[in-house]
Write a protein that holds these residues in place. Sequence first.
Motif, PDB file in Angstrom:
ATOM      1  N   ALA A   6       6.840   0.608  -4.628  1.00  0.00           N
ATOM      2  CA  ALA A   6       6.619   2.048  -4.773  1.00  0.00           C
ATOM      3  C   ALA A   6       5.453   2.312  -5.719  1.00  0.00           C
ATOM      4  O   ALA A   6       4.614   3.184  -5.449  1.00  0.00           O
ATOM      5  CB  ALA A   6       7.885   2.727  -5.269  1.00  0.00           C
ATOM      6  N   ALA A   7       5.387   1.557  -6.804  1.00  0.00           N
ATOM      7  CA  ALA A   7       4.292   1.728  -7.764  1.00  0.00           C
ATOM      8  C   ALA A   7       2.954   1.387  -7.118  1.00  0.00           C
ATOM      9  O   ALA A   7       1.953   2.083  -7.340  1.00  0.00           O
ATOM     10  CB  ALA A   7       4.532   0.864  -8.990  1.00  0.00           C
ATOM     11  N   ILE A   8       2.914   0.339  -6.317  1.00  0.00           N
ATOM     12  CA  ILE A   8       1.678  -0.045  -5.638  1.00  0.00           C
ATOM     13  C   ILE A   8       1.255   1.036  -4.656  1.00  0.00           C
ATOM     14  O   ILE A   8       0.070   1.387  -4.562  1.00  0.00           O
ATOM     15  CB  ILE A   8       1.856  -1.410  -4.934  1.00  0.00           C
ATOM     16  N   LEU A   9       2.202   1.601  -3.925  1.00  0.00           N
ATOM     17  CA  LEU A   9       1.878   2.656  -2.970  1.00  0.00           C
ATOM     18  C   LEU A   9       1.364   3.913  -3.671  1.00  0.00           C
ATOM     19  O   LEU A   9       0.394   4.530  -3.228  1.00  0.00           O
ATOM     20  CB  LEU A   9       3.098   2.986  -2.111  1.00  0.00           C
ATOM     21  N   VAL A  10       1.999   4.290  -4.773  1.00  0.00           N
ATOM     22  CA  VAL A  10       1.553   5.465  -5.526  1.00  0.00           C
ATOM     23  C   VAL A  10       0.159   5.225  -6.099  1.00  0.00           C
ATOM     24  O   VAL A  10      -0.722   6.086  -6.004  1.00  0.00           O
ATOM     25  CB  VAL A  10       2.565   5.811  -6.637  1.00  0.00           C
ATOM     26  N   PHE A  11      -0.064   4.056  -6.684  1.00  0.00           N
ATOM     27  CA  PHE A  11      -1.377   3.733  -7.235  1.00  0.00           C
ATOM     28  C   PHE A  11      -2.436   3.730  -6.135  1.00  0.00           C
ATOM     29  O   PHE A  11      -3.541   4.248  -6.321  1.00  0.00           O
ATOM     30  CB  PHE A  11      -1.336   2.371  -7.930  1.00  0.00           C
ATOM     31  N   GLY A  12      -2.101   3.171  -4.985  1.00  0.00           N
ATOM     32  CA  GLY A  12      -3.032   3.156  -3.864  1.00  0.00           C
ATOM     33  C   GLY A  12      -3.376   4.557  -3.390  1.00  0.00           C
ATOM     34  O   GLY A  12      -4.539   4.858  -3.094  1.00  0.00           O
ATOM     35  N   ILE A  14      -3.315   7.280  -5.215  1.00  0.00           N
ATOM     36  CA  ILE A  14      -4.167   7.880  -6.239  1.00  0.00           C
ATOM     37  C   ILE A  14      -5.598   7.372  -6.101  1.00  0.00           C
ATOM     38  O   ILE A  14      -6.553   8.148  -6.196  1.00  0.00           O
ATOM     39  CB  ILE A  14      -3.601   7.591  -7.651  1.00  0.00           C
ATOM     40  N   MET A  15      -5.759   6.076  -5.850  1.00  0.00           N
ATOM     41  CA  MET A  15      -7.099   5.509  -5.697  1.00  0.00           C
ATOM     42  C   MET A  15      -7.802   6.079  -4.466  1.00  0.00           C
ATOM     43  O   MET A  15      -8.992   6.404  -4.518  1.00  0.00           O
ATOM     44  CB  MET A  15      -7.027   3.983  -5.614  1.00  0.00           C
ATOM     45  N   VAL A  16      -7.091   6.191  -3.360  1.00  0.00           N
ATOM     46  CA  VAL A  16      -7.690   6.761  -2.147  1.00  0.00           C
ATOM     47  C   VAL A  16      -8.113   8.207  -2.408  1.00  0.00           C
ATOM     48  O   VAL A  16      -9.208   8.624  -2.020  1.00  0.00           O
ATOM     49  CB  VAL A  16      -6.707   6.664  -0.955  1.00  0.00           C
ATOM     50  N   GLY A  17      -7.277   8.971  -3.083  1.00  0.00           N
ATOM     51  CA  GLY A  17      -7.625  10.347  -3.423  1.00  0.00           C
ATOM     52  C   GLY A  17      -8.856  10.419  -4.312  1.00  0.00           C
ATOM     53  O   GLY A  17      -9.724  11.266  -4.112  1.00  0.00           O
ATOM     54  N   ALA A  18      -8.946   9.519  -5.289  1.00  0.00           N
ATOM     55  CA  ALA A  18     -10.101   9.506  -6.185  1.00  0.00           C
ATOM     56  C   ALA A  18     -11.380   9.159  -5.431  1.00  0.00           C
ATOM     57  O   ALA A  18     -12.431   9.754  -5.665  1.00  0.00           O
ATOM     58  CB  ALA A  18      -9.866   8.518  -7.322  1.00  0.00           C
ATOM     59  N   ILE A  19     -11.299   8.214  -4.517  1.00  0.00           N
ATOM     60  CA  ILE A  19     -12.482   7.823  -3.742  1.00  0.00           C
ATOM     61  C   ILE A  19     -12.928   8.976  -2.847  1.00  0.00           C
ATOM     62  O   ILE A  19     -14.126   9.264  -2.736  1.00  0.00           O
ATOM     63  CB  ILE A  19     -12.192   6.549  -2.933  1.00  0.00           C
TER      64      ILE A  19
END
Length: 61
Positions: A6-12, A14-19
Amino acid sequence: MSKEMAAILVFGAIMVGAIIMFVLEQRAAARRKAARGGREVDVSNLIAFGSAAGEGKKTHD
């Protein structure tokens, strides 16, 4: 689903949104630069001399 997954999915996400936000900002900056005729505006001049510096006039008559 484990906490780690779940943490990896949330972090991913967030990263996609930032990009995506970064790419959109770069495109907007390119449109603003094209609207100015391709020239850069020095922000330090705008702070010191106001919006007239963006037009190439540092003093008012």
